[in-house]
Design a protein around this motif. Structure first.
Motif, mmCIF file in Angstrom:
data_model
loop_
_atom_site.group_PDB
_atom_site.id
_atom_site.type_symbol
_atom_site.label_atom_id
_atom_site.label_comp_id
_atom_site.label_asym_id
_atom_site.label_seq_id
_atom_site.Cartn_x
_atom_site.Cartn_y
_atom_site.Cartn_z
ATOM 1 N N ARG A 5 0.935 -1.217 0.016
ATOM 2 C CA ARG A 5 0.031 0.159 -0.105
ATOM 3 C C ARG A 5 0.828 1.247 -0.094
ATOM 4 O O ARG A 5 2.066 1.140 0.533
ATOM 5 C CB ARG A 5 -0.871 -0.141 1.239
ATOM 6 N N SER A 21 -5.902 2.175 -0.798
ATOM 7 C CA SER A 21 -6.601 0.813 -1.017
ATOM 8 C C SER A 21 -5.701 -0.237 -1.577
ATOM 9 O O SER A 21 -5.062 0.095 -2.868
ATOM 10 C CB SER A 21 -8.040 0.872 -1.587
ATOM 11 N N GLY A 22 -5.461 -1.380 -1.088
ATOM 12 C CA GLY A 22 -4.662 -2.581 -1.862
ATOM 13 C C GLY A 22 -5.391 -3.312 -2.774
ATOM 14 O O GLY A 22 -4.841 -4.452 -2.899
ATOM 15 N N LYS A 23 -6.519 -3.127 -2.863
ATOM 16 C CA LYS A 23 -7.405 -3.982 -3.774
ATOM 17 C C LYS A 23 -7.008 -4.117 -5.318
ATOM 18 O O LYS A 23 -6.943 -5.060 -5.847
ATOM 19 C CB LYS A 23 -8.775 -3.789 -3.477
ATOM 20 N N SER A 24 -6.966 -2.971 -5.838
ATOM 21 C CA SER A 24 -6.834 -2.707 -7.330
ATOM 22 C C SER A 24 -5.423 -2.735 -7.824
ATOM 23 O O SER A 24 -5.032 -2.882 -8.853
ATOM 24 C CB SER A 24 -7.718 -1.846 -7.996
ATOM 25 N N ARG A 34 -1.222 -3.047 -6.136
ATOM 26 C CA ARG A 34 -0.160 -3.536 -5.283
ATOM 27 C C ARG A 34 1.159 -2.819 -5.640
ATOM 28 O O ARG A 34 1.755 -3.063 -6.374
ATOM 29 C CB ARG A 34 -0.142 -4.986 -5.445
ATOM 30 N N SER A 47 -1.140 -5.136 -11.016
ATOM 31 C CA SER A 47 -2.676 -5.243 -10.869
ATOM 32 C C SER A 47 -2.890 -6.587 -10.184
ATOM 33 O O SER A 47 -2.112 -7.334 -10.126
ATOM 34 C CB SER A 47 -3.317 -4.874 -12.134
ATOM 35 N N PRO A 48 -4.284 -6.905 -9.819
ATOM 36 C CA PRO A 48 -4.677 -8.151 -9.342
ATOM 37 C C PRO A 48 -4.376 -9.228 -10.506
ATOM 38 O O PRO A 48 -4.363 -10.381 -9.972
ATOM 39 C CB PRO A 48 -6.040 -7.888 -9.219
ATOM 40 N N SER A 82 -8.072 6.956 -1.474
ATOM 41 C CA SER A 82 -8.770 5.997 -1.632
ATOM 42 C C SER A 82 -9.232 5.514 -3.170
ATOM 43 O O SER A 82 -9.157 4.204 -3.214
ATOM 44 C CB SER A 82 -10.372 5.895 -1.037
ATOM 45 N N GLU A 83 -9.289 6.429 -3.860
ATOM 46 C CA GLU A 83 -9.265 6.363 -5.323
ATOM 47 C C GLU A 83 -8.334 6.924 -5.975
ATOM 48 O O GLU A 83 -7.816 8.061 -5.885
ATOM 49 C CB GLU A 83 -10.494 6.798 -5.885
#
Length: 511
Positions: free
Chosen positions: A216, A232-235, A237, A256-257, A273-274
């Motif tokens: 993050r 945010s670490g969702k979309s 890394r 990316s994921p 966050s975005e």
């Protein structure tokens, strides 16, 4: 609104004076050949450059070392060339002091950070005694970074989950207490956010952006260690992070994921966050190193293990990042050093210069980024605006008290001087005899260095004046070494204490 691009190699036509920038690699005679580049697997640059010297971390049996060469010492490097070899384990990072071209910091797997003074004539014999040894970490130190505007402030990050800020002007050969603890474990908790992968100060050094083991991006207050924002670490890394100067943006590179290499632009003034912008590049596995030139607003992306370097132009308006072109080579790079702007050849319209570490050839290759112009022999005002110079804006104590100042500007136009916009500090005025002598000695060394670099190459080998200079500075080094021998006993005592402590801990773990 987030702008997303997928696997983009070309952008729409973008009118820019940098769209024809091209990379010009140096010939083998003007490169550094025969350099045994380190085989360490850390994702560091292993190279640092300034207008006087280039430093490269080398492979060394039984310890850690790095090579320091005068910037014009090109061609074949002698395998027996003297090195800086005072570390007891592998060196992981080196960084030149931005305000002193003869001072360099290094960190190592031996848990220490060392500050070295490099003689004007270069390293004539193996340098084993550092000016300062910073001992505050208990595991290998992976990253170091100088403060961009305050003198003598150095940040270090290690695998003991500590991030420390040091004032290297403190008295004594060994410094055990940092001036600030930015991050550290609490109650034997080792949070992944404290193990850093990269760090980047903003322009005035009041904020610190980091990427951590949890991938993050975080923005910290480097004075207090308070975490101000987290991505945010969702979309995305994140692996590397970089402040985008006057545009007040953050750029991170990572994956990316779907394991595509990715660049992401953030607005740290608003929220992490975005992202503002994200783009997938390719499916390669090497880490992407980002480099930003605040004077031209150009972004360079160089992948570890790649042979190519992509160029972009960054703006404050959508689409924010515009692809220009790329430099391609068949030789992969392990790491890259960058020359400060004041060391570029302005008459050749050179706007950036890399030093590519090519392990398979034992080669350090300078790569100049050049803007083609018809009148390339004259100074181009639009390519070289006022830039950050080599003068500190304040002392470490002033910064620690909460003062923020931007870099002291300088002009790259030959023969032009710019007044310092900040009032002189007590140290700069040289209130006592010691500070006055140190200040003038530094200026004298800098003047002699410039004088030697201007001498023709045919004159230097047989010059009696140059031989006298070498002897003079060699005697200075010997005198300094004798004075420091007494101080080195503190280093050895501290090393033995640490070995005893580690042995006891190992015995406890065994039983």
């Amino acid at each position: 609104v987030t702008i997303t691009k997928t696997m983009s190699w070309r952008s729409s036509f973008h009118c820019s004076k940098f769209r024809h920038v091209f990379g010009k690699p140096a010939t083998k005679e003007h490169s550094y050949d025969g350099v045994p580049i380190t085989r360490s697997v850390h994702d560091n640059h292993y190279c640092s450059a300034n207008p006087c010297f280039i430093a490269v971390v080398t492979e060394c049996a039984g310890g850690g070392s790095f090579l320091v060469l005068p910037i014009h010492h090109t061609g074949r490097v002698d395998p027996q060339h003297p090195r800086v070899c005072g570390h007891r384990a592998r060196v992981l990072d080196v960084k030149w002091n931005p305000f002193d071209d003869h001072c360099i910091a290094s960190c190592s797997e031996d848990c220490t950070v060392k500050i070295w003074d490099i003689p004007v004539c270069g390293v004539q014999q193996n340098l084993t005694k550092a000016r300062k040894t910073l001992m505050g970490h208990s595991r290998r130190v992976a990253l170091i970074e100088w403060h961009p505007t305050a003198e003598n402030l150095l940040l270090s990050s290690a695998y003991d989950y500590k991030v420390l800020l040091w004032d290297v002007s403190q008295a004594g050969a060994v410094i055990r207490q940092p001036v600030r603890v930015v991050l550290m474990p609490v109650h034997h908790r080792y949070p992944s956010e404290a193990l850093l992968l990269s760090v980047s100060f903003n322009t005035d050094g009041s904020r610190l952006a980091v990427t951590s083991k949890d991938r993050r991006v975080r923005v910290l207050d480097p004075r207090t260690g308070k975490i101000l924002q987290v991505s945010s670490g969702k979309s995305h890394r994140a692996n590397k992070v970089l402040y985008i100067g006057a545009l007040k943006m953050l750029l991170s590179t990572g994956s990316s994921p779907w394991n595509h290499r990715q660049i992401v632009l953030w607005d740290p003034q608003d929220d992490l966050s975005e992202p503002l912008y994200e783009e997938d590049l390719d499916g390669s596995a090497g880490v992407l190193f980002p480099f930003y030139d605040p004077d031209t607003h150009m972004l360079y992306l160089a992948g570890k293990g790649d042979g190519n370097i992509r160029y972009y132009e960054v703006s404050a308006e959508k689409p924010y990042i515009s692809f220009l072109t790329e430099y391609r080579s068949l030789l992969p790079q392990k790491g890259l050093g960058v020359m400060p702007k004041r060391g570029l050849d302005v008459c050749a319209c050179e706007v950036f210069r890399f030093y590519r570490l090519i392990t398979i050839k034992d080669l350090v290759e300078p790569l100049s980024m050049i803007v083609p112009r018809k009148q390339s022999g004259t100074f181009q005002e639009d390519l070289y605006p006022m830039t950050a110079g080599n003068q500190a804006a304040m002392t470490a104590q002033e910064w620690l008290l909460g003062i923020n100042r931007g870099p002291v500007p300088m002009s790259l136009k030959p023969g032009t001087r710019v007044a310092n916009p900040y009032p002189e500090t007590q140290a700069e005025r040289g209130s006592d005899e010691k500070s006055f002598v140190q200040e003038n000695n530094g200026r004298l060394r800098s003047l002699w260095t410039k004088f030697l670099l201007l001498l023709p190459s045919w004159l230097i080998p047989g010059s009696f004046v140059f031989q006298l200079l070498q002897a003079f500075y060699r005697q200075q080094d010997e005198i300094r070494g004798l004075r420091e021998e007494l101080n080195q006993k503190d280093v050895r005592i501290a090393q033995l204490e640490m070995e005893i402590k580690n042995t006891r801990n190992n015995m406890r773990a065994t039983f």
